[in-house]
Motif scaffolding. Structure first.
Motif, PDB file in Angstrom:
ATOM      1  N   ALA A  78       6.872  -0.470   0.577  1.00 32.29           N
ATOM      2  CA  ALA A  78       7.257   0.946   0.568  1.00 32.29           C
ATOM      3  C   ALA A  78       8.772   1.159   0.539  1.00 32.29           C
ATOM      4  O   ALA A  78       9.287   1.885  -0.332  1.00 32.29           O
ATOM      5  CB  ALA A  78       6.622   1.663   1.758  1.00 32.29           C
ATOM      6  N   LEU A 105      -1.029   0.164  -1.579  1.00 30.58           N
ATOM      7  CA  LEU A 105      -0.059   1.101  -2.130  1.00 30.58           C
ATOM      8  C   LEU A 105       0.525   0.578  -3.439  1.00 30.58           C
ATOM      9  O   LEU A 105       0.715   1.339  -4.395  1.00 30.58           O
ATOM     10  CB  LEU A 105       1.070   1.349  -1.121  1.00 30.58           C
ATOM     11  N   SER A 234       1.224   8.550  -1.246  1.00 26.13           N
ATOM     12  CA  SER A 234       2.082   7.835  -2.194  1.00 26.13           C
ATOM     13  C   SER A 234       1.941   8.409  -3.600  1.00 26.13           C
ATOM     14  O   SER A 234       2.940   8.545  -4.332  1.00 26.13           O
ATOM     15  CB  SER A 234       1.722   6.342  -2.197  1.00 26.13           C
TER      16      SER A 234
END
Length: 250
Positions: A78, A105, A234
């Protein structure tokens, strides 16, 4: 007076009666003795329950490792991808995502970035490019969600059916107990000990298999839901980035 006499007579014969029962029903309660005393059907039930338990443990280990790796890599992914996007380096962000292939993610963000990059040099209007990227993100989310839930349906099935499998063994054990009474023409503990032991053991194993399976299913379902929220966030942030990049308003 009569009641007192009956009580006294009964109490005087209790030790001998109890001794007779336990002598008739000398049953080994260790696992090996219980297994030897079981009938064929009860053994089949126990084997099925142990197979279900082994499968549950396998799912537990597999999902625990997958979720731990996804969480660990996502924490590293991230901030790295956010820094690359702030500098406008989409290719660098894609490379960062590809280095964290176990991150839920990264799988979603990669799909959106690749779709956006593929349409960057095309003649499409910005709105169409954003919609294409949004569809790519939604497809990736659905695929990752299915991957995260792999095996959880089996846990739910085991948790709901294992008690009934054990109950089937219980019914078989009770039937064998009545058969023992009929064949031996007796009602002592020895006549029903084998059947009762089958009933108790299969019931206990059924609960032993079902309870952990239900607990694991609930725990992992909660983890999947939290991962879904993270992927949704996200995706929304990436769409906002694309809109700012292309100068398009929703």
């Amino acid at each position: 007076m009569l009641v007192a006499n009956v009580a006294t007579l009964t109490l005087s014969h209790v030790p001998g009666f109890a001794l007779l029962i336990f002598q008739e029903g000398a049953v080994g309660w260790d696992p090996v003795s219980l297994w030897k005393q079981m009938g064929v059907m009860a053994k089949i039930v126990v084997v099925i329950l142990f197979i279900m338990s082994g499968w549950s443990i396998g799912v537990l280990i597999d999902r625990w490792m997958a979720f731990s790796a996804a969480r660990k890599q996502s924490r590293a992914f991230a901030p790295a991808v956010a820094g690359a996007l702030r500098e406008g380096k989409i290719e660098e962000a894609i490379r960062v995502a590809e280095r964290n292939k176990k991150s839920h993610l990264a799988k979603v963000v990669t799909a959106g970035l690749q779709e956006f990059k593929a349409h960057s040099d095309s003649a499409e209007i910005p709105g169409e490019q954003i919609e294409a990227s949004k569809r790519a993100l939604e497809r990736a989310e659905a695929i990752v969600h299915a991957e995260l839930k792999r095996g959880l349906g089996g846990l739910a099935t085991i948790g709901s059916t294992a008690p009934f499998v054990g109950l089937f063994g219980t019914v078989v054990g009770i039937i064998n107990a009545f058969k023992g009474i009929e064949s031996q023409k007796a009602t002592g503990l020895g006549a029903v000990a084998g059947g009762i032991s089958e009933a108790l053991v299969t019931t206990a194993i059924g609960l032993f298999v079902a309870i952990p399976a239900v607990m694991m299913f609930n725990y992992f379902t909660g983890r999947v839901e939290s991962f879904d929220v993270e992927m949704d966030n996200s995706s929304s942030e990436l769409i906002d980035y694309f809109l700012k990049k292309r100068g398009v308003r929703r």
